[in-house]
Scaffold this active site. Structure first.
Site, short mmCIF file in Angstrom:
data_model
loop_
_atom_site.label_atom_id
_atom_site.label_comp_id
_atom_site.label_asym_id
_atom_site.label_seq_id
_atom_site.Cartn_x
_atom_site.Cartn_y
_atom_site.Cartn_z
N ARG A 1 0.85 -1.20 0.00
CA ARG A 1 0.00 0.00 0.00
C ARG A 1 0.88 1.25 0.00
NH1 ARG A 1 -4.18 0.76 4.43
NH2 ARG A 1 -4.80 2.33 2.92
N ARG B 1 8.08 -22.33 21.45
CA ARG B 1 7.10 -23.40 21.27
C ARG B 1 6.41 -23.27 19.92
NH1 ARG B 1 2.25 -25.01 25.48
NH2 ARG B 1 2.17 -27.21 24.90
N ARG C 1 5.67 -26.84 8.58
CA ARG C 1 6.14 -26.15 7.37
C ARG C 1 7.46 -26.67 6.80
NH1 ARG C 1 1.63 -23.64 5.34
NH2 ARG C 1 0.46 -22.76 7.06
C1 FAD Z 1 0.24 -28.58 4.34
C2 FAD Z 1 -0.74 -27.51 4.71
C3 FAD Z 1 -1.83 -27.26 3.91
C4 FAD Z 1 -2.75 -26.26 4.25
N1 FAD Z 1 -3.80 -26.03 3.43
C5 FAD Z 1 -4.69 -25.07 3.74
C6 FAD Z 1 -5.83 -24.78 2.91
O1 FAD Z 1 -6.00 -25.40 1.86
N2 FAD Z 1 -6.68 -23.81 3.27
C7 FAD Z 1 -6.53 -23.10 4.44
O2 FAD Z 1 -7.36 -22.24 4.75
N3 FAD Z 1 -5.47 -23.33 5.26
C8 FAD Z 1 -4.55 -24.29 4.94
N4 FAD Z 1 -3.49 -24.51 5.77
C9 FAD Z 1 -3.31 -23.65 6.95
C10 FAD Z 1 -3.71 -24.37 8.25
O3 FAD Z 1 -5.08 -24.69 8.23
C11 FAD Z 1 -3.43 -23.48 9.48
O4 FAD Z 1 -4.22 -22.31 9.40
C12 FAD Z 1 -1.99 -23.03 9.58
O5 FAD Z 1 -1.12 -24.10 9.32
C13 FAD Z 1 -1.72 -22.45 10.97
O6 FAD Z 1 -1.44 -23.50 11.88
P1 FAD Z 1 -2.27 -23.82 13.21
O7 FAD Z 1 -3.72 -23.75 12.96
O8 FAD Z 1 -1.72 -25.07 13.80
O9 FAD Z 1 -2.08 -22.67 14.18
P2 FAD Z 1 -1.15 -21.57 14.81
O10 FAD Z 1 -1.83 -20.30 14.54
O11 FAD Z 1 0.28 -21.73 14.43
O12 FAD Z 1 -1.35 -21.89 16.35
C14 FAD Z 1 -0.61 -22.88 17.04
C15 FAD Z 1 -1.52 -23.79 17.81
O13 FAD Z 1 -2.25 -23.01 18.77
C16 FAD Z 1 -3.56 -23.56 18.91
N5 FAD Z 1 -4.54 -22.53 18.52
C17 FAD Z 1 -4.28 -21.35 17.91
N6 FAD Z 1 -5.42 -20.66 17.73
C18 FAD Z 1 -6.41 -21.43 18.21
C19 FAD Z 1 -7.82 -21.29 18.31
N7 FAD Z 1 -8.46 -20.22 17.86
N8 FAD Z 1 -8.52 -22.27 18.90
C20 FAD Z 1 -7.92 -23.39 19.38
N9 FAD Z 1 -6.59 -23.62 19.29
C21 FAD Z 1 -5.86 -22.64 18.73
C22 FAD Z 1 -3.64 -24.79 18.02
O14 FAD Z 1 -3.27 -25.92 18.80
C23 FAD Z 1 -2.58 -24.51 16.98
O15 FAD Z 1 -2.08 -25.68 16.35
C24 FAD Z 1 -2.56 -25.49 5.45
C25 FAD Z 1 -1.45 -25.77 6.25
C26 FAD Z 1 -0.53 -26.75 5.90
C27 FAD Z 1 0.68 -26.98 6.78
#
Ligand code: FAD
Length: 202
Positions: free
Chosen positions: A88, A162, A171
């Site tokens: 932006r 962590r 990743r």
């Molecule tokens: C191979 C791969 C393919 C993917 N494909 C897609 C896709 O097609 N479309 C798409 O939208 N996304 C996709 N993602 C993204 C995925 O769904 C996650 O949003 C992303 O990897 C972030 O990781 P995370 O949710 O573990 O959370 P982070 O945000 O890294 O949080 C870490 C941990 O904290 C906890 N946590 C965080 N927030 C919350 C909450 N609100 N409630 C409960 N627990 C929580 C969970 O235990 C989580 O694992 C993909 C990811 C990967 C690795």
């Protein structure tokens, strides 16, 4: 138009201090005494026992230079802080950007291949159109509408230890995007060298 490979810079890193601070936090739980060289073994035992909340007290910051497709995935990780180059506010026609756009070379196509040439042409076209839109009076935040995922970006990322472990598990896995792995695998290798007790057992 410029093309570069992605890279990272680990900011302000003091591994010994990180381990000392984690030990300090964890020993509050057990009311046990530390000694001069006790931190590494103590932290190793804590991690092996699954008591991972104590490593949330310490963080690592990394500057990533990569494409916007990768950062779009990166910022889905919520337990982190980000500061990212803004399309932006940055006007890539200005001298400080050399009046040109920078793109990240895709890791999966050979430079001589037809696919690479198609990608290159498409980036050249988007640069030409972006600069033309600015000449027509568009603002950078408007002209950016035509920029591709391959645009180079810089993002300053801070996660606690962590979350870095969780991030690397997801990743660096084969299912992650190849351009994400192009950065995360060498970054994890480097962090393993600097802080093996935290990153070795992933
Ligand atoms: C191979 C791969 C393919 C993917 N494909 C897609 C896709 O097609 N479309 C798409 O939208 N996304 C996709 N993602 C993204 C995925 O769904 C996650 O949003 C992303 O990897 C972030 O990781 P995370 O949710 O573990 O959370 P982070 O945000 O890294 O949080 C870490 C941990 O904290 C906890 N946590 C965080 N927030 C919350 C909450 N609100 N409630 C409960 N627990 C929580 C969970 O235990 C989580 O694992 C993909 C990811 C990967 C690795």
């Amino acid at each position: 138009m410029k093309t570069i490979k992605p890279y990272f810079v680990i900011e302000d890193f003091d591994g010994a201090k990180i381990l000392k601070n984690i030990e300090k936090a964890a020993r509050v739980c057990y009311k046990s005494e530390s000694s001069e060289n006790s931190a590494e073994n103590f932290v190793k035992k804590i991690i092996n026992s699954g008591h991972e909340s104590v490593i949330e007290h310490e963080k690592i910051t990394v500057l990533l230079i990569c494409d916007r497709g990768v950062t779009h995935e990166l910022v889905r990780h919520r337990i982190a802080s980000y500061s990212q180059e803004s399309t932006r506010y940055c006007n890539y026609s200005h001298d400080k950007f050399g009046g040109e756009l920078t793109f990240i070379e895709p890791s999966f196509w050979e430079k001589e291949s037809v696919s690479y040439k198609i990608w290159q042409k498409s980036c050249e076209q988007s640069e030409e159109n972006y600069l033309k839109l600015l000449e027509e009076g568009a603002t950078p935040q408007e002209a950016r509408a035509i920029l591709p995922n391959s645009l180079k970006t810089e993002i300053y990322v801070t996660m606690n230890l962590r979350e870095w472990r969780h991030f690397f598990k997801l990743r660096t896995a084969p299912a992650a995007h190849p351009q994400m792995r192009e950065i995360t695998i060498p970054l994890l290798d480097e962090l393993r060298k600097r802080l093996p007790v935290i990153f070795d057992n992933l």
